[in-house]
Design an enzyme around this catalytic site. Structure first.
Site, PDB file in Angstrom:
ATOM      1  N   HIS A   1      41.344  40.872  44.519  1.00 34.34           N
ATOM      2  CA  HIS A   1      41.478  41.567  42.833  1.00 34.34           C
ATOM      3  C   HIS A   1      40.794  40.591  41.860  1.00 34.34           C
ATOM      4  O   HIS A   1      41.829  40.665  40.734  1.00 34.34           O
ATOM      5  CB  HIS A   1      41.885  42.664  42.372  1.00 34.34           C
ATOM      6  CG  HIS A   1      42.376  43.339  43.348  1.00 34.34           C
ATOM      7  ND1 HIS A   1      43.552  44.505  43.592  1.00 34.34           N
ATOM      8  CD2 HIS A   1      41.167  44.114  44.238  1.00 34.34           C
ATOM      9  CE1 HIS A   1      43.230  44.941  43.856  1.00 34.34           C
ATOM     10  NE2 HIS A   1      41.782  45.081  45.257  1.00 34.34           N
ATOM     11  N   PRO A   2      40.427  39.234  42.212  1.00 35.88           N
ATOM     12  CA  PRO A   2      40.204  37.677  41.425  1.00 35.88           C
ATOM     13  C   PRO A   2      39.462  38.153  39.814  1.00 35.88           C
ATOM     14  O   PRO A   2      38.452  38.899  39.672  1.00 35.88           O
ATOM     15  CB  PRO A   2      39.614  36.649  41.474  1.00 35.88           C
ATOM     16  CG  PRO A   2      39.350  37.301  42.932  1.00 35.88           C
ATOM     17  CD  PRO A   2      39.728  38.504  43.458  1.00 35.88           C
TER      18      PRO A   2
END
Length: 601
Positions: free
Chosen positions: A531-532
């Site tokens: 989940h960057p």
């Protein structure tokens, strides 16, 4: 564009070739999947392409596909959607295949730097990101999670007018076509039917997913709808699927309109290398890209260039175009057009390996013959184990003692099936479950910078910065400890689900389950939840770190927006695909309102 399995399988078999050195039944089964599903169902219709467009969208991922759909609702606007990857493949449709898509040809194959505090075991952490129509929505775990209302209220408090939860909720609902009548009736304020994106349940319920949620419930966590008024509890999550198939944003937003709207143009396998900016007016007027034949091309935009490459590629493209930190641009002899903190503020839900559940009664491991029977069942009517994501469907949100905000989680638990022989398992065959405990509100920040030797064609340098700020390490430790009572539950005992207490190699000098052991695991066997966010931060003009304003317009450059996960000022407390789709829905309306106002004066 073909497909081949990820790194676990790559040495043994390639698409269209006979497997001659297959060491396991899993690899043989994956090879069969590659042959059956390794092609696209999308056929390109040759069309004459205009010389210029009203809007150019860079990236056909979770955001780009949504924006392309919404902007082409205006019939006199023509829109060009550019994607670095190829057409989505049949293999992307199988809900059971995320683990074998990672590291394959539909993945960017990013890897982070090894750092002092993290990602040391494999000299960096893997960061799967979809390189295909639909982007990461075509390769992820399909979990539909919005985060906590306080996340968006927090964005608004930072000076981002219009982004409070009450203001973004209508855009979550706008996309949604919820398939569960009970959820819609129970929480009509939060859910609806009729949107492009199917949100539903798998036709097959993995037995261990159900047991995991039951065990969490036994130790005190409520069964809840994560996407309604409570976020602490457990749930068999709804997913972005329809009738046993994945619904990427390509499938949901592009396929229904692709052949119907003559104002939508799509080019795949093109890598955009520069935004063309008029040096006098400081306006984005087009892009340069390399096509699949290797030729460099230019295309112009009359109204806007919209960058939706994601938290890694969007900052890279801005920096290559002269928009970014002056120090970084000077290092690569890039002419500075606007000095902004592009590539900073990288955030991720940090996790680690090593918390493994051994299965006995509920192992799904089976012979190749039985797996092929599952495949035949899926081919017949899209049901059975291949129509699910296995134990990943069970998700629990908890709150540690380090969370000061009332009623919000700071920790999330995912679960992924593995085989004891080391293969990542498809849900129809696994005998281990690895827990993925993730810190939801990390204080640590990382960065994206350009490749030092080949800034244009080389992968960017990704530094997560995990555990560089407190109390991230302590929060992860407490979250691990809060899961251990699962092994004393009646559910686990009756089903002979036990904790694997064998230390991992680089931490075997410490006794398993001591604080020192887990701190060692954090350093060497770090993992990310995929989940960057945050690398083109949204903020008011007074925020020195802001790259885009609350309308997602790049500061100092006219007719240029960034619309994707990179604009999040602070990461949400949950999976990021649904929030990215919301961001695209909301921004599409802002774009329409902006240009309609300008057009009509």
């Amino acid at each position: 564009m073909g497909w081949e399995p990820g790194p676990v399988f790559k040495d043994a078999c390639d698409l269209g070739e006979k497997c001659t050195t297959c060491p396991s039944q899993t690899i043989m089964f994956v090879s069969i999947l590659a042959i059956i599903f390794g092609h696209s169902r999308d056929k390109k219709t040759p069309r004459k392409t205009p010389k210029d467009f009203d809007f150019i969208i860079v990236g056909a991922g979770s955001a780009g596909c949504v924006i392309a759909n919404r902007l082409t609702e205006i019939k006199n606007w023509n829109v060009l959607l550019l994607e670095a990857g190829g057409e989505e493949l049949k293999i992307n449709e199988l809900p059971s295949t995320p683990s074998i898509l990672h590291g394959s040809k539909v993945d960017w194959n990013y890897k982070t730097e090894a750092e002092e505090n993290s990602c040391q075991a494999d000299k960096g952490c893997r960061m799967p990101r979809g390189k295909v129509m639909g982007g990461t929505s075509s390769t992820n775990g399909m979990l539909y999670v919005r985060g906590s209302p306080s996340d968006y209220d927090g964005w608004a408090k930072l000076g981002n007018k219009g982004w409070s939860f009450n203001e973004v909720l209508p855009y979550f609902k706008k996309s949604e076509n919820n398939q569960d009548n009970n959820i819609v009736k129970a929480n009509p304020h939060y859910h609806k039917k009729g949107g492009y994106l199917s949100v539903g349940n798998f036709p097959y319920n993995d037995p261990n997913a159900k047991l995991l949620s039951e065990a969490w419930h036994e130790i005190g966590y409520e069964y809840i709808d994560i996407n309604a008024d409570k976020q602490i509890g457990t749930m068999l999550l709804q997913t972005t699927t329809l009738n046993g198939r994945r619904q990427s944003t390509n499938d949901a937003f592009i396929r229904p309109i692709r052949d119907k709207r003559q104002n939508l143009f799509i080019k795949t396998e093109v890598l955009v290398t520069k935004i063309i900016i008029n040096p006098k007016t400081k306006e984005a007027i087009g892009v340069e890209y390399r096509n699949k034949e290797g030729k460099m091309k230019k295309v112009m935009a009359r109204k806007e260039v919209i960058v939706s490459g994601g938290a890694i590629e969007s900052p890279k493209l801005l920096m290559l175009s002269g928009i970014g930190p002056s120090k970084e641009l000077k290092k690569h002899n890039i002419k500075i057009i606007k000095d902004l903190q592009v590539g900073q503020n990288l955030q991720e839900h940090v996790s680690l390996g090593g918390l493994t559940i051994k299965l006995n009664k509920t192992s799904t491991k089976k012979s190749l013959k039985k797996r092929i029977e599952d495949l035949k069942l899926y081919l017949k009517n899209q049901t059975g184990p291949l129509s699910s994501n296995g134990p990943l469907q069970s998700v629990t949100f908890i709150k540690t003692s380090l969370e000061t905000e009332i009623g919000v989680p700071d920790f999330e638990y995912h679960f992924v099936g593995f085989e004891s022989d080391g293969d990542i398992a498809i849900p129809n065959s696994y005998d281990l479950i690895t827990a993925i405990p993730a810190v939801l509100n990390p204080n640590s920040r990382g960065s994206i910078t350009l490749n030092t030797t080949d800034p244009i064609w080389g992968a960017p340098v990704i530094r997560y910065g995990f555990f560089t700020k407190s109390p991230d390490r302590e929060r992860l430790l407490e979250g691990i400890r809060m899961s251990l009572p699962l092994f004393n539950t009646k559910v686990f005992r009756e089903n002979e689900m036990t904790l694997d207490e064998r230390p991992w190699p680089l931490c075997k000098q410490f006794q398993f389950n001591t604080d020192d052991y887990w701190f060692c695991m954090m350093k060497y066997y770090t993992a990310s939840a995929g989940h960057p966010v945050g690398t083109c931060k949204m903020g008011p003009k007074s925020d020195a770190e802001a790259v885009v304003d609350p309308q997602l317009r790049v500061y100092g450059i006219k007719k240029l927006r960034v619309v994707d996960a990179s604009i999040m000022p602070k990461i949400v407390r949950g999976n990021t695909n649904a929030p990215i789709i919301m961001i695209a829905e909301k921004t599409s309306d802002m774009i329409k309102n902006d240009w309609r106002y300008k057009f009509w004066g």
